[in-house]
Design an enzyme around this catalytic site. Structure first.
Site, PDB file in Angstrom:
ATOM      1  N   GLY A 158       9.252  -7.861  -1.783  1.00  0.00           N
ATOM      2  CA  GLY A 158      10.390  -8.665  -1.305  1.00  0.00           C
ATOM      3  C   GLY A 158      11.459  -8.839  -2.371  1.00  0.00           C
ATOM      4  N   THR A 187      -7.130  -7.117   1.332  1.00  0.00           N
ATOM      5  CA  THR A 187      -8.372  -6.844   2.056  1.00  0.00           C
ATOM      6  C   THR A 187      -9.051  -8.177   2.378  1.00  0.00           C
ATOM      7  OG1 THR A 187      -8.557  -4.822   0.764  1.00  0.00           O
ATOM      8  CG2 THR A 187     -10.547  -5.558   1.912  1.00  0.00           C
ATOM      9  N   SER A 218       5.825  -5.203   5.052  1.00  0.00           N
ATOM     10  CA  SER A 218       4.451  -5.147   4.526  1.00  0.00           C
ATOM     11  C   SER A 218       3.738  -3.922   5.087  1.00  0.00           C
ATOM     12  CB  SER A 218       3.662  -6.387   4.981  1.00  0.00           C
ATOM     13  OG  SER A 218       4.230  -7.556   4.485  1.00  0.00           O
ATOM     14  N   THR A 219       2.696  -3.488   4.383  1.00  0.00           N
ATOM     15  CA  THR A 219       1.864  -2.378   4.866  1.00  0.00           C
ATOM     16  C   THR A 219       0.827  -2.938   5.837  1.00  0.00           C
ATOM     17  OG1 THR A 219       2.166  -1.291   2.760  1.00  0.00           O
ATOM     18  CG2 THR A 219       0.333  -0.513   4.118  1.00  0.00           C
ATOM     19  N   GLU A 241       7.529   0.208   3.021  1.00  0.00           N
ATOM     20  CA  GLU A 241       8.138   0.412   1.711  1.00  0.00           C
ATOM     21  C   GLU A 241       7.305   1.406   0.900  1.00  0.00           C
ATOM     22  OE1 GLU A 241      11.153  -0.483   0.533  1.00  0.00           O
ATOM     23  OE2 GLU A 241      10.385   0.960  -0.899  1.00  0.00           O
ATOM     24  N   LEU A 262       8.113   2.134  -2.481  1.00  0.00           N
ATOM     25  CA  LEU A 262       8.400   2.005  -3.923  1.00  0.00           C
ATOM     26  C   LEU A 262       7.104   1.994  -4.713  1.00  0.00           C
ATOM     27  CD1 LEU A 262       7.688  -1.048  -5.248  1.00  0.00           C
ATOM     28  CD2 LEU A 262       9.611  -1.692  -3.844  1.00  0.00           C
ATOM     29  N   ALA A 291      -1.286   6.598   5.574  1.00  0.00           N
ATOM     30  CA  ALA A 291      -1.636   7.991   5.274  1.00  0.00           C
ATOM     31  C   ALA A 291      -1.001   8.430   3.959  1.00  0.00           C
ATOM     32  CB  ALA A 291      -1.199   8.893   6.421  1.00  0.00           C
ATOM     33  N   CYS A 307      -2.496  -1.603  -3.822  1.00  0.00           N
ATOM     34  CA  CYS A 307      -2.426  -0.983  -2.494  1.00  0.00           C
ATOM     35  C   CYS A 307      -3.346   0.196  -2.209  1.00  0.00           C
ATOM     36  CB  CYS A 307      -0.982  -0.600  -2.214  1.00  0.00           C
ATOM     37  SG  CYS A 307       0.041  -2.072  -2.116  1.00  0.00           S
TER      38      CYS A 307
HETATM   39  P1  NAD Z   1       2.908 -10.237  -3.253  1.00  0.00           P
HETATM   40  O1  NAD Z   1       1.612 -10.937  -3.144  1.00  0.00           O
HETATM   41  O2  NAD Z   1       3.480  -9.920  -4.593  1.00  0.00           O
HETATM   42  O3  NAD Z   1       4.033 -11.082  -2.462  1.00  0.00           O
HETATM   43  C1  NAD Z   1       3.841 -11.632  -1.190  1.00  0.00           C
HETATM   44  C2  NAD Z   1       4.512 -12.998  -1.157  1.00  0.00           C
HETATM   45  O4  NAD Z   1       4.519 -13.486   0.186  1.00  0.00           O
HETATM   46  C3  NAD Z   1       3.792 -14.072  -1.983  1.00  0.00           C
HETATM   47  O5  NAD Z   1       4.663 -14.592  -2.975  1.00  0.00           O
HETATM   48  C4  NAD Z   1       3.382 -15.140  -0.947  1.00  0.00           C
HETATM   49  O6  NAD Z   1       3.464 -16.473  -1.438  1.00  0.00           O
HETATM   50  C5  NAD Z   1       4.414 -14.908   0.138  1.00  0.00           C
HETATM   51  N1  NAD Z   1       4.010 -15.415   1.454  1.00  0.00           N
HETATM   52  C6  NAD Z   1       2.838 -15.219   2.101  1.00  0.00           C
HETATM   53  N2  NAD Z   1       2.884 -15.806   3.318  1.00  0.00           N
HETATM   54  C7  NAD Z   1       4.095 -16.392   3.432  1.00  0.00           C
HETATM   55  C8  NAD Z   1       4.723 -17.144   4.462  1.00  0.00           C
HETATM   56  N3  NAD Z   1       4.113 -17.379   5.632  1.00  0.00           N
HETATM   57  N4  NAD Z   1       5.979 -17.628   4.253  1.00  0.00           N
HETATM   58  C9  NAD Z   1       6.601 -17.366   3.075  1.00  0.00           C
HETATM   59  N5  NAD Z   1       6.059 -16.653   2.070  1.00  0.00           N
HETATM   60  C10 NAD Z   1       4.815 -16.158   2.249  1.00  0.00           C
HETATM   61  O7  NAD Z   1       2.760  -8.893  -2.393  1.00  0.00           O
HETATM   62  P2  NAD Z   1       3.576  -7.524  -2.599  1.00  0.00           P
HETATM   63  O8  NAD Z   1       2.999  -6.714  -3.693  1.00  0.00           O
HETATM   64  O9  NAD Z   1       5.032  -7.838  -2.600  1.00  0.00           O
HETATM   65  O10 NAD Z   1       3.193  -6.766  -1.249  1.00  0.00           O
HETATM   66  C11 NAD Z   1       3.682  -7.198  -0.004  1.00  0.00           C
HETATM   67  C12 NAD Z   1       3.375  -6.144   1.042  1.00  0.00           C
HETATM   68  O11 NAD Z   1       4.052  -4.923   0.708  1.00  0.00           O
HETATM   69  C13 NAD Z   1       1.900  -5.762   1.155  1.00  0.00           C
HETATM   70  O12 NAD Z   1       1.620  -5.490   2.512  1.00  0.00           O
HETATM   71  C14 NAD Z   1       1.784  -4.488   0.343  1.00  0.00           C
HETATM   72  O13 NAD Z   1       0.742  -3.658   0.809  1.00  0.00           O
HETATM   73  C15 NAD Z   1       3.122  -3.830   0.618  1.00  0.00           C
HETATM   74  N6  NAD Z   1       3.600  -2.931  -0.453  1.00  0.00           N
HETATM   75  C16 NAD Z   1       3.466  -3.281  -1.761  1.00  0.00           C
HETATM   76  C17 NAD Z   1       3.976  -2.436  -2.756  1.00  0.00           C
HETATM   77  C18 NAD Z   1       3.846  -2.788  -4.220  1.00  0.00           C
HETATM   78  O14 NAD Z   1       4.215  -1.967  -5.040  1.00  0.00           O
HETATM   79  N7  NAD Z   1       3.364  -3.952  -4.594  1.00  0.00           N
HETATM   80  C19 NAD Z   1       4.650  -1.267  -2.394  1.00  0.00           C
HETATM   81  C20 NAD Z   1       4.782  -0.957  -1.039  1.00  0.00           C
HETATM   82  C21 NAD Z   1       4.261  -1.793  -0.072  1.00  0.00           C
HETATM   83  C1  UGA Z   2       1.804   3.317  -4.922  1.00  0.00           C
HETATM   84  C2  UGA Z   2       2.605   4.454  -4.290  1.00  0.00           C
HETATM   85  O1  UGA Z   2       2.949   5.400  -5.293  1.00  0.00           O
HETATM   86  C3  UGA Z   2       3.873   3.917  -3.624  1.00  0.00           C
HETATM   87  O2  UGA Z   2       4.549   4.967  -2.950  1.00  0.00           O
HETATM   88  C4  UGA Z   2       3.492   2.829  -2.624  1.00  0.00           C
HETATM   89  O3  UGA Z   2       4.653   2.263  -2.060  1.00  0.00           O
HETATM   90  C5  UGA Z   2       2.701   1.742  -3.339  1.00  0.00           C
HETATM   91  O4  UGA Z   2       1.526   2.328  -3.955  1.00  0.00           O
HETATM   92  C6  UGA Z   2       2.198   0.684  -2.423  1.00  0.00           C
HETATM   93  O5  UGA Z   2       2.091   0.884  -1.225  1.00  0.00           O
HETATM   94  O6  UGA Z   2       1.879  -0.357  -2.989  1.00  0.00           O
HETATM   95  P1  UGA Z   2       1.970   1.933  -7.188  1.00  0.00           P
HETATM   96  O7  UGA Z   2       0.591   1.530  -6.841  1.00  0.00           O
HETATM   97  O8  UGA Z   2       2.950   0.882  -7.523  1.00  0.00           O
HETATM   98  O9  UGA Z   2       2.607   2.769  -5.964  1.00  0.00           O
HETATM   99  O10 UGA Z   2       1.954   2.941  -8.413  1.00  0.00           O
HETATM  100  P2  UGA Z   2       1.545   4.488  -8.570  1.00  0.00           P
HETATM  101  O11 UGA Z   2       2.519   5.116  -9.461  1.00  0.00           O
HETATM  102  O12 UGA Z   2       1.307   5.138  -7.278  1.00  0.00           O
HETATM  103  O13 UGA Z   2       0.178   4.367  -9.365  1.00  0.00           O
HETATM  104  C7  UGA Z   2      -0.989   3.869  -8.757  1.00  0.00           C
HETATM  105  C8  UGA Z   2      -2.176   4.133  -9.660  1.00  0.00           C
HETATM  106  O14 UGA Z   2      -2.456   5.529  -9.712  1.00  0.00           O
HETATM  107  C9  UGA Z   2      -1.954   3.698 -11.114  1.00  0.00           C
HETATM  108  O15 UGA Z   2      -3.130   3.108 -11.596  1.00  0.00           O
HETATM  109  C10 UGA Z   2      -1.650   4.994 -11.833  1.00  0.00           C
HETATM  110  O16 UGA Z   2      -2.001   4.964 -13.193  1.00  0.00           O
HETATM  111  C11 UGA Z   2      -2.520   5.959 -11.064  1.00  0.00           C
HETATM  112  N1  UGA Z   2      -2.028   7.348 -11.123  1.00  0.00           N
HETATM  113  C12 UGA Z   2      -0.808   7.686 -10.637  1.00  0.00           C
HETATM  114  C13 UGA Z   2      -2.858   8.327 -11.669  1.00  0.00           C
HETATM  115  O17 UGA Z   2      -3.980   8.033 -12.092  1.00  0.00           O
HETATM  116  N2  UGA Z   2      -2.406   9.609 -11.724  1.00  0.00           N
HETATM  117  C14 UGA Z   2      -1.193   9.984 -11.247  1.00  0.00           C
HETATM  118  O18 UGA Z   2      -0.864  11.196 -11.332  1.00  0.00           O
HETATM  119  C15 UGA Z   2      -0.372   8.996 -10.701  1.00  0.00           C
END
Ligand code: NAD
Ligand code: UGA
Length: 467
Positions: free
Chosen positions: A18, A98, A135-136, A172, A174, A229, A283
């Site tokens: 976010g 989870t 979110s995922t 997302e 990223l 996937a 994730c």
């Molecule tokens: P996070 O835990 O960092 O942030 C989630 C936030 O939502 C928390 O601050 C929590 O307090 C808030 N929240 C929960 N319920 C709420 C509500 N009802 N009202 C207001 N706020 C609320 O999680 P994140 O890493 O940002 O991940 C969020 C989602 O995005 C997950 O589904 C994750 O799988 C997905 N995602 C994460 C990444 C990543 O790199 N972290 C990348 C792609 C997708």
């Molecule tokens: C991963 C995906 O790359 C993103 O596209 C996705 O959005 C995100 O999960 C998510 O859904 O949360 P992230 O977990 O932030 O992103 O970082 P990565 O760069 O994918 O690394 C994940 C883990 O794999 C790390 O522990 C990294 O060290 C490891 N990794 C990555 C390897 O061991 N080898 C590689 O070649 C790349």
């Protein structure tokens, strides 16, 4: 909202997704107002902090972008009700970890924060609102969200009689540590949905910086499944290369050479072939478990087993590295000081969720080691919490935190590099060898070191995937 031009956006959840996502949106769409809301007051206060080193997450380039738009067209606040009421479009970016207990525990995603968000939207939204899943989520969650939103039609009163919703999926992609670049220059943007007006409204927002060819439109379920996937495929590559790293150590092949040789095949590609102590992050494991749960639900047991093996190799890699360290140190690390370099799950982030360092450090502590940990961005309290460490427990080793590589190396028997931070790539090994025990070891799981220099400085040396 005029036509399909969105004017006010609300994002529920100010976390790793976010926060950075809305910062980039706000910079790219100066005409639109963005409000990021969260239940967690201290997180919101940190986003509003004057001191930009106190932002809740560390991400290169984030502070500079934040400065340009915060309190202009981007606001972080806890006032969920009014932010939802005035929004034309609402992104749900809450956590989906989870499930820890109950049906599906250990596999299914816990959707209680998604449901709470949908209920808040159902209650406070006014007029037509486009609800976007960021979110995922498990496939078909949009159906649940729609049902909850539709339930608010039952309570129609005069004030909100025209309350309507469209639901989109816009996962997302990223990756942490590279979030700003990923958001500014994504490989693609994926939008799943049925309602053309809602889809066009979101396309219009993205079109401020992303070309139309990069915007993929699918149905809702394809979009939700594609996110799971994509993460499963990325994680599978890491388990594949990690499995080969073990064969290299037995045979004399070198994993970097193998990785380069296979990656040059354009059908395979060079990215995501770097071996490691195991993938971490919030994730990959969660999303594969979610996929496995889905397969089991549909009785696709062979498919579930296939994806389970990706997780099995990942856990095995962490365990095998822990055992290797113990074995090389004469099978005994009790009361031996070991310097741990890095605790974040990858470089350039302060995130430790599911970091391989947690399992590896816990194994070494179980064997009685005295760990001396240095990570440039992770706070000590976070490490204590992640390791669930109780200093009064007598059947374990001890934990100590350091502010530099040198400090952590003093009197240690080994240095174990677990995160690929840049500062671990230029270590003066001959200087360190003088302050460490003799014999001393370097264990490099992240390719930060050169064997020649380490050996010249008198170290015993092990690097992942080579003999
Ligand atoms: P996070 O835990 O960092 O942030 C989630 C936030 O939502 C928390 O601050 C929590 O307090 C808030 N929240 C929960 N319920 C709420 C509500 N009802 N009202 C207001 N706020 C609320 O999680 P994140 O890493 O940002 O991940 C969020 C989602 O995005 C997950 O589904 C994750 O799988 C997905 N995602 C994460 C990444 C990543 O790199 N972290 C990348 C792609 C997708
Ligand atoms: C991963 C995906 O790359 C993103 O596209 C996705 O959005 C995100 O999960 C998510 O859904 O949360 P992230 O977990 O932030 O992103 O970082 P990565 O760069 O994918 O690394 C994940 C883990 O794999 C790390 O522990 C990294 O060290 C490891 N990794 C990555 C390897 O061991 N080898 C590689 O070649 C790349």
């Amino acid at each position: 909202m005029r036509g399909n031009k969105v004017k006010k956006v609300c994002c529920i959840g100010a976390g790793y997704v976010g926060g950075p996502t809305m910062i980039v949106f706000a910079n790219k769409c100066p005409e639109v107002q963005f409000k990021v809301v969260d239940l967690n007051l201290s997180r919101i206060e940190a986003w509003n902090s004057e001191d930009l080193t106190k932002l809740p997450i560390y991400e290169p380039g984030l502070d500079e972008l934040l400065k340009k738009c915060r309190n202009k067209n981007l606001f972080f606040l806890t006032d969920i009700k009014s932010s939802i009421s005035e929004a034309d479009m609402i992104f749900i970016s809450v956590n989906t970890p989870t499930k820890q207990k109950g049906i599906g525990a250990g596999k299914a995603s816990d959707l209680k924060w998604i449901e709470a968000s949908a209920r808040q939207i159902a209650e406070y939204a006014k007029g037509h609102t486009i609800v976007v899943e960021k979110s995922t989520l498990p496939v078909r969650t949009a159906e649940t969200i729609k049902k909850i939103l539709q339930s608010s039609y039952k309570d129609i009163n005069e004030e909100n009689s025209s309350k309507t919703f469209s639901v989109l999926s816009n996962p997302e992609f990223l990756s942490e540590g590279n979030a700003i670049n990923d958001l500014q220059n994504p490989d693609r943007v994926l939008i799943g949905g049925e309602n053309a007006f809602a889809i066009d409204s979101l396309v219009n927002l993205y079109s401020n910086w992303i070309s139309k060819e990069k915007i993929i439109k699918t149905n809702l379920w394809s979009s939700e499944l594609s996110k799971l996937a994509a993460n499963a495929f990325l994680a599978q590559r890491i388990s594949s290369i990690n499995s080969i790293s073990a064969i290299c150590e037995e045979t004399g092949a070198d994993i970097n050479q193998v990785s380069m040789a296979i990656g040059k095949d354009s059908r395979i590609g060079e990215k995501f072939l770097t071996p490691s102590p195991g993938f971490g992050g919030s994730c990959f494991q969660k999303d594969i478990l979610n996929l496995i749960y889905l397969c089991e639900f549909y009785k696709l047991n062979e498919v579930a087993n296939y994806w389970q093996s990706v997780l099995d190799i990942n856990n095995w890699q962490k365990l095998r590295i822990s055992k290797l360290v113990v074995n090389k140190l004469f099978g005994n690390i009790s009361e031996k000081k070991i310097s741990i370099l890095g605790f974040a799950f990858k470089a350039n982030t302060n995130d430790t969720r599911n970091s391989p360092c947690i399992d590896i450090c816990n194994k070494l502590l179980e064997e009685g080691a005295n760990l001396s940990i240095f990570d440039p961005k992770v706070k000590n309290e976070k490490i204590i919490q992640d390791l669930n460490f109780d200093s009064k427990s007598f059947d374990k080793g001890s934990l100590d935190f350091c502010n530099s590589i040198e400090e952590s190396a003093v009197d240690s028997h080994a240095i174990l590099i677990l995160t690929e931070w840049d500062e671990f790539k230029n270590i003066n090994w001959s200087k360190l060898s003088k302050i460490m025990k003799n014999p001393s070891w370097i264990f490099d799981t992240r390719f930060c070191t050169e064997s020649k220099e380490a050996l010249k400085a008198g170290f015993n040396y092990w690097r992942l995937g080579s003999q």
